[in-house]
Design an enzyme around this catalytic site. Structure first.
Site, PDB file in Angstrom:
ATOM      1  N   TYR A 121       1.118  -1.246  -0.068  1.00  0.00           N
ATOM      2  CA  TYR A 121       0.074   0.034  -0.014  1.00  0.00           C
ATOM      3  C   TYR A 121       0.960   1.043   0.194  1.00  0.00           C
ATOM      4  O   TYR A 121       1.110   2.009   1.035  1.00  0.00           O
ATOM      5  CB  TYR A 121      -1.112   0.125   1.249  1.00  0.00           C
ATOM      6  CG  TYR A 121      -1.952  -1.268   1.019  1.00  0.00           C
ATOM      7  CD1 TYR A 121      -1.615  -2.422   1.349  1.00  0.00           C
ATOM      8  CD2 TYR A 121      -3.255  -0.925   0.617  1.00  0.00           C
ATOM      9  CE1 TYR A 121      -2.298  -3.420   1.709  1.00  0.00           C
ATOM     10  CE2 TYR A 121      -4.131  -2.058   0.853  1.00  0.00           C
ATOM     11  CZ  TYR A 121      -3.668  -3.154   1.144  1.00  0.00           C
ATOM     12  OH  TYR A 121      -4.582  -4.353   0.960  1.00  0.00           O
ATOM     13  N   ASP A 134      18.939  -8.664   2.084  1.00  0.00           N
ATOM     14  CA  ASP A 134      19.293  -7.605   2.609  1.00  0.00           C
ATOM     15  C   ASP A 134      20.502  -8.039   3.712  1.00  0.00           C
ATOM     16  O   ASP A 134      21.575  -7.367   3.881  1.00  0.00           O
ATOM     17  CB  ASP A 134      18.225  -6.866   2.955  1.00  0.00           C
ATOM     18  CG  ASP A 134      17.269  -6.636   2.100  1.00  0.00           C
ATOM     19  OD1 ASP A 134      17.500  -6.282   1.216  1.00  0.00           O
ATOM     20  OD2 ASP A 134      16.114  -6.508   2.570  1.00  0.00           O
TER      21      ASP A 134
HETATM   22  O1  CKP Z   1      15.142  -9.151  -0.741  1.00  0.00           O
HETATM   23  P1  CKP Z   1      14.553  -9.179   0.669  1.00  0.00           P
HETATM   24  O2  CKP Z   1      13.944 -10.260   0.966  1.00  0.00           O
HETATM   25  O3  CKP Z   1      16.003  -8.814   1.431  1.00  0.00           O
HETATM   26  O4  CKP Z   1      13.863  -7.883   0.718  1.00  0.00           O
HETATM   27  C1  CKP Z   1      12.910  -7.558   1.613  1.00  0.00           C
HETATM   28  C2  CKP Z   1      12.473  -6.328   1.882  1.00  0.00           C
HETATM   29  O5  CKP Z   1      11.781  -3.739   0.827  1.00  0.00           O
HETATM   30  C3  CKP Z   1      11.270  -5.978   2.453  1.00  0.00           C
HETATM   31  O6  CKP Z   1      11.701  -5.404   3.801  1.00  0.00           O
HETATM   32  C4  CKP Z   1      10.340  -5.198   1.765  1.00  0.00           C
HETATM   33  O7  CKP Z   1       9.983  -4.043   2.588  1.00  0.00           O
HETATM   34  C5  CKP Z   1      11.204  -4.713   0.525  1.00  0.00           C
HETATM   35  O8  CKP Z   1      12.199  -5.673   0.492  1.00  0.00           O
HETATM   36  C6  CKP Z   1      10.099  -4.479  -0.714  1.00  0.00           C
HETATM   37  O9  CKP Z   1       9.851  -3.069  -0.887  1.00  0.00           O
HETATM   38  O10 CKP Z   1       9.748  -5.444  -1.283  1.00  0.00           O
HETATM   39 MG    MG Z   2      16.735  -9.002  -2.170  1.00  0.00          MG
END
Ligand code: CKP
Ligand code: MG
Length: 298
Positions: free
Chosen positions: A103, A243
């Site tokens: 969202y 991350d």
């Molecule tokens: O690639 P990862 O699973 O490490 O990333 C997860 C993050 O920023 C999560 O915190 C989410 O908020 C996001 O990727 C996104 O915008 O999808």
């Molecule tokens: Mg990632």
């Protein structure tokens, strides 16, 4: 002295225990790929600045309060009265599969601008500038901000790191390729999972880090190629694993580790992250990393 500057959108995050359609309770926390990396680096003792925009609302305060509590510098982050802080809903289906609902259209975070980036550099030139392919997908001004961060980092002699982090809910493979490929001309470290690499196309990034999930990771530099296996842990939640790996890998860079040792640190940090529910909650301190070494040696 800033070790790492990173920028992007950090949102309020609701994590349910089961399917959202059943209702019930959900935990409220924060999430954002770049702030996950920032928290990971800060827990390892590095000086990290995160820049982003939040609304003048309670969720924005939660984001700022969380990052401050994690010793992440938010001096250059901005609060806007013109938009609300975005939200992300995590709906865990299995330990490996979490459905994600955004969202975030028109959110405060998508208002990130080149001025925000310039202000961040006014606080000092970082050793590493870390950006991801999520931010350029958010808006024209967010794309301009990422372009500026890469440009200023490159000009100032920072190591510029880019994690592709492709999000199919934000754009298509084709759109991502068209936008990301030109950005890579000034990137020093490219990070991608195996399925994301085609988005990079032909590029000349000197250091390419490939994540193979549970199968570990590989790094290719002008001096050679190294691979390491992932740690075997009981998986609670894989969101944020990428991350976490990046935080460990960049920490290795800052500590002057060789490529293979950088991968090992990335894998170790990721192991802690996947063993705990939540994106960043399980990220380790240096003392935690020693626990893993002890266990490996026992
Ligand atoms: O690639 P990862 O699973 O490490 O990333 C997860 C993050 O920023 C999560 O915190 C989410 O908020 C996001 O990727 C996104 O915008 O999808
Ligand atoms: Mg990632």
């Amino acid at each position: 002295m800033t070790d790492v500057l990173t920028l992007g959108e950090t949102m309020g995050a609701f994590r349910a225990a089961g399917p959202f359609r059943l209702g019930g309770t959900a935990e409220l926390t924060v999430a954002g790929a770049e702030s996950n990396v920032a928290i990971g680096l800060a827990r390892l003792g590095h000086a990290v600045r995160w820049t982003g925009v939040n609304g003048a609302d309670e969720i924005g305060s939660l984001v700022r309060r969380t990052l401050l509590a994690e010793q992440v510098d938010i001096a250059a982050a901005r609060i806007t009265p013109d938009a609300t802080t975005g939200l992300i809903l995590f709906e865990p289906r299995t330990a490996d599969i979490t459905r994600v609902l955004y969202y975030r259209g028109g959110s405060a975070g998508s208002r990130l601008s080149t001025e925000d980036v310039r202000r961040s550099f006014d606080f000092g030139v970082p050793r590493i500038v870390h950006v991801t392919g999520i931010t350029p997908a958010l808006s024209e001004s967010a794309l301009a901000a990422v372009t500026e961060a890469i440009h200023l980092g490159h000009e100032a002699g920072s190591t510029v790191s880019f994690d592709i982090n492709f999000r199919s809910k934000l754009w298509s493979h084709e759109e991502a390729s068209k936008v990301i490929q030109p950005l890579l001309a000034r990137v020093d470290v490219l990070i991608a999972s195996d399925d994301e690499l085609p988005i990079a196309g032909d590029h000349r990034v000197p250091e390419v880090v490939l994540k193979h999930g549970a199968d570990g990771a590989t790094v290719r530099t002008p001096d050679g190629t190294w691979s390491t296996a992932a740690h075997r842990v009981t998986v609670a939640d894989t969101t944020g694993a990428g991350d976490a790996f990046v935080a460990g890998y960049l920490s290795g860079h800052l500590d002057g580790l060789d490529p293979e040792a950088r991968l090992r640190r990335g894998n170790a940090v990721a192991a802690f992250a996947v063993a705990t529910p939540g994106d960043w909650q399980g990220l380790p301190t240096r003392a935690d990393l020693e626990l893993l070494d002890l266990q490996a040696g026992s």
